[in-house]
Design an enzyme around this catalytic site. Structure first.
Site, mmCIF file in Angstrom:
data_model
loop_
_atom_site.group_PDB
_atom_site.id
_atom_site.type_symbol
_atom_site.label_atom_id
_atom_site.label_comp_id
_atom_site.label_asym_id
_atom_site.label_seq_id
_atom_site.Cartn_x
_atom_site.Cartn_y
_atom_site.Cartn_z
ATOM 1 N N ASP A 162 0.837 -1.204 0.000
ATOM 2 C CA ASP A 162 0.000 0.000 0.000
ATOM 3 C C ASP A 162 0.873 1.256 0.000
ATOM 4 O O ASP A 162 0.546 2.263 -0.633
ATOM 5 C CB ASP A 162 -0.912 -0.009 1.245
ATOM 6 C CG ASP A 162 -2.222 0.731 1.033
ATOM 7 O OD1 ASP A 162 -2.356 1.427 0.019
ATOM 8 O OD2 ASP A 162 -3.108 0.626 1.895
ATOM 9 N N HIS A 168 -8.241 -1.429 8.646
ATOM 10 C CA HIS A 168 -7.233 -0.770 7.813
ATOM 11 C C HIS A 168 -7.628 0.702 7.708
ATOM 12 O O HIS A 168 -8.646 1.021 7.091
ATOM 13 C CB HIS A 168 -7.250 -1.477 6.441
ATOM 14 C CG HIS A 168 -6.386 -0.883 5.388
ATOM 15 N ND1 HIS A 168 -5.287 -1.536 4.883
ATOM 16 C CD2 HIS A 168 -6.465 0.275 4.689
ATOM 17 C CE1 HIS A 168 -4.735 -0.802 3.922
ATOM 18 N NE2 HIS A 168 -5.437 0.300 3.787
ATOM 19 N N CYS A 193 -4.358 5.102 -2.145
ATOM 20 C CA CYS A 193 -4.901 4.400 -3.289
ATOM 21 C C CYS A 193 -4.688 5.239 -4.536
ATOM 22 O O CYS A 193 -5.057 6.413 -4.563
ATOM 23 C CB CYS A 193 -6.392 4.156 -3.069
ATOM 24 S SG CYS A 193 -7.194 3.515 -4.518
ATOM 25 N N ASN A 218 -1.522 5.621 4.937
ATOM 26 C CA ASN A 218 -2.081 4.719 5.945
ATOM 27 C C ASN A 218 -1.725 5.263 7.325
ATOM 28 O O ASN A 218 -0.824 6.089 7.455
ATOM 29 C CB ASN A 218 -1.407 3.347 5.833
ATOM 30 C CG ASN A 218 -1.806 2.609 4.592
ATOM 31 O OD1 ASN A 218 -1.464 3.023 3.492
ATOM 32 N ND2 ASN A 218 -2.510 1.526 4.755
#
Ligand code: COA
Ligand code: ZN
Length: 308
Positions: free
Chosen positions: A13, A203, A236, A245
Site C-alpha cells: 500500500d 485498515h 490508493c 495509511n
C-alpha cells in the site's frame, strides 16, 4: 493486557503510489529488516497487472528473494485469477483479495462492477481451493470519495458473502480516511457479533487526521488486528486526494505506551522508519521518527541546574 497483531503494508500500500520506481534490492532489504521487528504479518507486494501498478512489477523477484522468518506471515494482494496463479507460484502464506464496497470506487480501481469483482474473486477462492488462506480487503467501507457514505448494511452483506465462501479473514478498509471513531465503534461492534468466526482486521488511512483515533476506537471495541504502514506512507492510486495509511511506528508506540502488547521492537522500527525518506526520496508523515519515543528523554539544559 491484550495482544495486538500488526500487518505491515508499506511495501504494498505504501509503495504503490510512489512516483519513482524503488529498486528491488531496496524492497528486499526493507522487508527483511521489517521481518526482524516482530510483525505478525507483512504484505509484501501485489500480483496486479504491471501496467496498472508498475511499482510492483517485480513481485515474483521480491517474493523469491526475501528471507522468511518463522512466525511472520507473508501475504500478497491478489486482484484476479492471473494474480492468484502468480501468488501460488510464489508460495505466499496468504492471499489478500480486494474489492470496494462502493460501486464507483470499484469501477475506478478495478475497472469492473462490484458484482463482476465478486464473481471473479469467488472464482479465485474456488481455484485456490483451500491451499492458501484467503483474506478479503473491502475498500471504502467507511465512505467513498466519489459516492459519499457507504451503508454498513452493504459492507456486512459483502462480509457475509465472502464468509459463505469460506475465507479466513476480512479487512474493513477506510481507504481514503473518511471514518470517524463513533462510526468505527458501531461497525466493529456489529461485525464482531455477526462474524466472530472470521479473522477481522481494520485498515485505516490518516487522510483527515482521524487515523489513530479510529484505531483506538477499534481497539477499545475489541479488534486486535490492524494494518499499518511504516512512516505513514500509502494511498490508493485511484482515490483523489488519498494519502497515507496510519503510521505503523506511531500506532505501535501509542499502543505500547498504553500497555498493549504488540510484540514489535519499537526502537528497531523507529530506526527503520528514519531510513525510509532516503529510500523513497522525500519526507514521510510519521511523527515518532521525528520526535522520538516518549522514553527518549532529552538532556536537561545546564541553566536549569543553576536555577535550583
Ligand atoms: N498479473 C499480471 N498481469 C495481469 C494481471 C495480473 N494479475 N491481470 C491482468 N493482467 C494483464 C493481462 O495479461 C493483460 O495484459 P496484455 O495487455 O499484455 O494482454 C492486461 O493486464 C489487461 O488485462 P485485463 O484482463 O483486461 O485486466 P485489466 O486491465 O482490466 O486489469 C486489474 C484488471 C484489476 C488486474 C488491473 O486493473 C489491476 O491490476 N489494477 C490494480 C488494482 C490495485 O492494485 N489497486 C490498488 C490496491 S487497492
Ligand atoms: Zn489502503
Amino acid at each position: 493486557m491484550t495482544r495486538i497483531y500488526f500487518n505491515e503494508v508499506v511495501t504494498r500500500d505504501g509503495f504503490q503510489i510512489e512516483p519513482n520506481f524503488i529498486p528491488t534490492d531496496d524492497k528486499v532489504k526493507l522487508i527483511n529488516e521489517l521481518s526482524a521487528c516482530g510483525y505478525a504479518k507483512i504484505e509484501v507486494t501485489s500480483f496486479t497487472s504491471p501496467k496498472a501498478i508498475p511499482m510492483l512489477r517485480d513481485a515474483e523477484e521480491v517474493m523469491g528473494r526475501i528471507v522468511r522468518v518463522p512466525g511472520v506471515e507473508y501475504t500478497v494482494l491478489v486482484p484476479n485469477l492471473r494474480g492468484a496463479e502468480r501468488a501460488l507460484e510464489s508460495e505466499a502464506d496468504e492471499f489478500n483479495l480486494v474489492m470496494s464496497t462502493s460501486e464507483t470506487h470499484n469501477l475506478a480501481n478495478l475497472r469492473m462492477t462490484r458484482e463482476k469483482s465478486f464473481t471473479g474473486l469467488a472464482e479465485v477462492i474456488g481455484y485456490v481451493n483451500g491451499k492458501t488462506p484467503i483474506n478479503v480487503s473491502l475498500s471504502t467501507s467507511f465512505g467513498c470519495p466519489m459516492e459519499g457514505a457507504i451503508s454498513q448494511k452493504v459492507v456486512e452483506e459483502f462480509v457475509q458473502r465472502f464468509a459463505d465462501l469460506g475465507v479466513r479473514g476480512v479487512t474493513i478498509c477506510d481507504t481514503t480516511g473518511m471514518a470517524n471513531p463513533i462510526q468505527v465503534a458501531r461497525m466493529v461492534d456489529s461485525i464482531q457479533k455477526k462474524f466472530e468466526y472470521l479473522q477481522l482486521t481494520l485498515h485505516f488511512h490518516n487522510t483527515r487526521g482521524m487515523g489513530l483515533a479510529n484505531l483506538l476506537a477499534a481497539v477499545q471495541g475489541g479488534i486486535t488486528r490492524f494494518d499499518g504502514s511504516l512512516g505513514g506512507l500509502g494511498g490508493c492510486p485511484y482515490a483523489p486526494g488519498a494519502s497515507g495509511n496510519i503510521c505503523s511506528e506511531d500506532a505501535i508506540h501509542m499502543l505500547d505506551s498504553m500497555g498493549y502488547i504488540t510484540g514489535i521492537n519499537i526502537t528497531r522500527l523507529v530506526n527503520l522508519a528514519r531510513e525510509l525518506p532516503i529510500i523513497v526520496g522525500h519526507p514521510v508523515p510519521g511523527q515518532i521518527a521525528k520526535a522520538g519515543c516518549v522514553s527518549d528523554l532529552h538532556p536537561t539544559p545546564s541553566y536549569v541546574y543553576d536555577l535550583c
